[in-house]
Motif scaffolding. Structure first.
Motif, PDB file in Angstrom:
ATOM      1  N   ALA A 218      -2.979  12.709   1.191  1.00 29.08           N
ATOM      2  CA  ALA A 218      -3.392  13.781   2.087  1.00 29.08           C
ATOM      3  C   ALA A 218      -4.914  13.895   2.214  1.00 29.08           C
ATOM      4  O   ALA A 218      -5.429  14.334   3.250  1.00 29.08           O
ATOM      5  N   ALA A 219      -5.632  13.475   1.160  1.00 25.96           N
ATOM      6  CA  ALA A 219      -7.082  13.694   1.134  1.00 25.96           C
ATOM      7  C   ALA A 219      -7.899  12.455   1.463  1.00 25.96           C
ATOM      8  O   ALA A 219      -9.114  12.547   1.621  1.00 25.96           O
ATOM      9  N   SER A 220      -7.278  11.293   1.584  1.00 24.50           N
ATOM     10  CA  SER A 220      -8.023  10.035   1.730  1.00 24.50           C
ATOM     11  C   SER A 220      -8.118   9.590   3.180  1.00 24.50           C
ATOM     12  O   SER A 220      -7.138   9.644   3.928  1.00 24.50           O
ATOM     13  N   ASP A 221      -9.296   9.116   3.549  1.00 20.36           N
ATOM     14  CA  ASP A 221      -9.481   8.486   4.865  1.00 20.36           C
ATOM     15  C   ASP A 221      -8.928   7.067   4.856  1.00 20.36           C
ATOM     16  O   ASP A 221      -8.448   6.565   5.872  1.00 20.36           O
ATOM     17  N   ILE A 222      -9.025   6.422   3.698  1.00 19.40           N
ATOM     18  CA  ILE A 222      -8.523   5.058   3.517  1.00 19.40           C
ATOM     19  C   ILE A 222      -7.790   5.013   2.181  1.00 19.40           C
ATOM     20  O   ILE A 222      -8.308   5.484   1.170  1.00 19.40           O
ATOM     21  N   VAL A 223      -6.575   4.447   2.178  1.00 17.28           N
ATOM     22  CA  VAL A 223      -5.807   4.277   0.941  1.00 17.28           C
ATOM     23  C   VAL A 223      -5.576   2.790   0.729  1.00 17.28           C
ATOM     24  O   VAL A 223      -5.092   2.090   1.628  1.00 17.28           O
ATOM     25  N   SER A 224      -5.929   2.301  -0.469  1.00 22.01           N
ATOM     26  CA  SER A 224      -5.743   0.895  -0.810  1.00 22.01           C
ATOM     27  C   SER A 224      -4.722   0.793  -1.942  1.00 22.01           C
ATOM     28  O   SER A 224      -4.850   1.463  -2.969  1.00 22.01           O
ATOM     29  N   LEU A 225      -3.695  -0.048  -1.743  1.00 25.77           N
ATOM     30  CA  LEU A 225      -2.581  -0.144  -2.688  1.00 25.77           C
ATOM     31  C   LEU A 225      -2.798  -1.261  -3.703  1.00 25.77           C
ATOM     32  O   LEU A 225      -3.065  -2.409  -3.324  1.00 25.77           O
ATOM     33  N   HIS A 226      -2.632  -0.917  -5.002  1.00 24.16           N
ATOM     34  CA  HIS A 226      -2.812  -1.902  -6.069  1.00 24.16           C
ATOM     35  C   HIS A 226      -1.804  -1.692  -7.199  1.00 24.16           C
ATOM     36  O   HIS A 226      -2.126  -1.898  -8.368  1.00 24.16           O
ATOM     37  N   ALA A 227      -0.595  -1.284  -6.831  1.00 24.71           N
ATOM     38  CA  ALA A 227       0.472  -1.072  -7.819  1.00 24.71           C
ATOM     39  C   ALA A 227       1.378  -2.297  -7.858  1.00 24.71           C
ATOM     40  O   ALA A 227       1.526  -3.007  -6.854  1.00 24.71           O
ATOM     41  N   PRO A 228       2.011  -2.579  -9.002  1.00 26.67           N
ATOM     42  CA  PRO A 228       2.970  -3.687  -9.059  1.00 26.67           C
ATOM     43  C   PRO A 228       4.268  -3.290  -8.372  1.00 26.67           C
ATOM     44  O   PRO A 228       4.595  -2.104  -8.285  1.00 26.67           O
ATOM     45  N   LEU A 229       5.003  -4.278  -7.885  1.00 28.47           N
ATOM     46  CA  LEU A 229       6.321  -4.018  -7.311  1.00 28.47           C
ATOM     47  C   LEU A 229       7.359  -4.097  -8.420  1.00 28.47           C
ATOM     48  O   LEU A 229       7.648  -5.164  -8.951  1.00 28.47           O
TER      49      LEU A 229
END
Length: 345
Positions: A218-229
């Protein structure tokens, strides 16, 4: 006086458990020279590995192997392989994930395991940082506009352009996530991070603020994903989280496509409400008729953030450093424990 023959005899008997094509990519002549100072190479013919598809061609050499040097294309290391390798002490992987070929029985038998995931993390973090900076400039939206419409002015109605004071959300403080957090410290941005294994104090040490997932989106202009599947992270980026993103926000995925509710992402991007930069997808590759391949606010690349070209040299170097440590009686620098399997990629 030093005894050269004794030094030769002390080398670790190392079975090269990767196809010839992988070997040629990750083991350069200088890296091989280093390797052969501490390792006697098994499973080779005419200076190249003979393994291809199974351990059958090297079954007799398994009985002498103390180390398996693995890479892309290594067959599964199962109980029957270990039964044929009674002297095996270590599996050293010259690539990222070991989960696709290392059976848990390897850990049960006390064999140490290492991977070059830390070396592979470097280009992914570099790619993610570049994507973040370009996304802040809305460079991907403007590419088609500049190419096909009016090149005299910016795209009308596009979100505000710029990176100063932007809020960047990092989902996952994995190896790659931590490298991204370190690199973001060089930008004039605010950073949020969400990871159940990261404390608020640890987040602050990276110059970031820990928050829950909904706050991050909700607060981010850009979200970068770095979680394992993992089973519990599949679909983690749900329709609800995507809907929580501000209008004009950008989602960047260099991790795994299965982290995202694909249908919800297509809806949000098709509506033009958010942008996406996708180096991975679900399925992969995307079908030819996927709207994500046609939308001007979606930038798709074919899973190229990880080590490619000259970057793969780092993987061979990392593996050789581990074998050098084993030869010196030291612990692995990038060892993997059985408990790690439940939370690593």
């Amino acid at each position: 006086m030093p005894n050269p023959q004794a030094a030769q005899d002390a080398r670790l008997r190392t079975l090269v458990a990767m196809p010839e094509a992988t070997w040629a990519q990750v083991v350069t002549p200088p890296v091989r020279d280093r390797l052969e100072r501490v390792a006697e190479l098994l499973g080779m013919r005419h200076a190249v590995p003979v393994l291809d598809g199974s351990f059958d061609a090297v079954r007799s050499e398994l009985s002498e192997a103390e180390v398996l040097l693995t890479g892309w294309g290594c067959p599964p290391i199962t109980a029957d392989v270990l039964d044929a390798a009674p002297k095996l002490r270590a599996v050293v992987h010259a690539a990222g994930t070991i989960k696709t070929f290392v059976d848990p029985v390897v850990f049960e038998r006390g064999i140490v395991v290492s991977s070059a995931a830390a070396a592979n993390a470097i280009p992914v973090a570099e790619f993610a940082l570049a994507a973040i900076v370009l996304a802040g400039k809305r460079a991907f939206r403007h590419r088609d506009w500049y190419r096909t419409v009016d090149r005299s002015r910016p795209l009308p109605g596009a979100p505000v352009i710029g990176n100063l004071g932007t809020t960047i959300g990092v989902l996952g403080a994995s190896r790659i996530g931590r490298l991204v957090l370190e690199r973001l410290r060089g930008l004039d941005v605010d950073v949020l991070v969400s990871d159940p294994y990261l404390s608020e104090t640890e987040a602050a040490a990276f110059g970031a603020t820990w928050c829950d997932l909904k706050t991050l989106f909700a607060a981010s202009d850009i979200v970068s994903l770095h979680a394992p599947l993992l089973p519990e992270t599949r679909g983690l980026v749900s329709a609800e989280l995507l809907a929580a993103m501000p209008d004009g926000a950008v989602l960047i995925n260099t991790a795994r496509g299965g982290l995202i509710d694909q249908a919800a992402l297509e809806r949000e991007c098709s509506a033009g409400r958010i942008d996406a930069v996708l180096d991975v997808s679900d399925p992969e590759p995307l079908p030819a008729d996927s709207p994500l391949l046609q939308l001007p606010n979606v930038f798709v690349t074919p899973h190229l953030a990880g080590a490619m070209g000259n970057e793969v040299i780092r993987l061979g170097e990392a593996a050789v450093r581990e074998i050098e440590r084993l030869a010196a009686g030291l612990e692995l620098a990038h060892g993997i424990d059985r408990e790690d399997l439940d939370r690593i990629a």
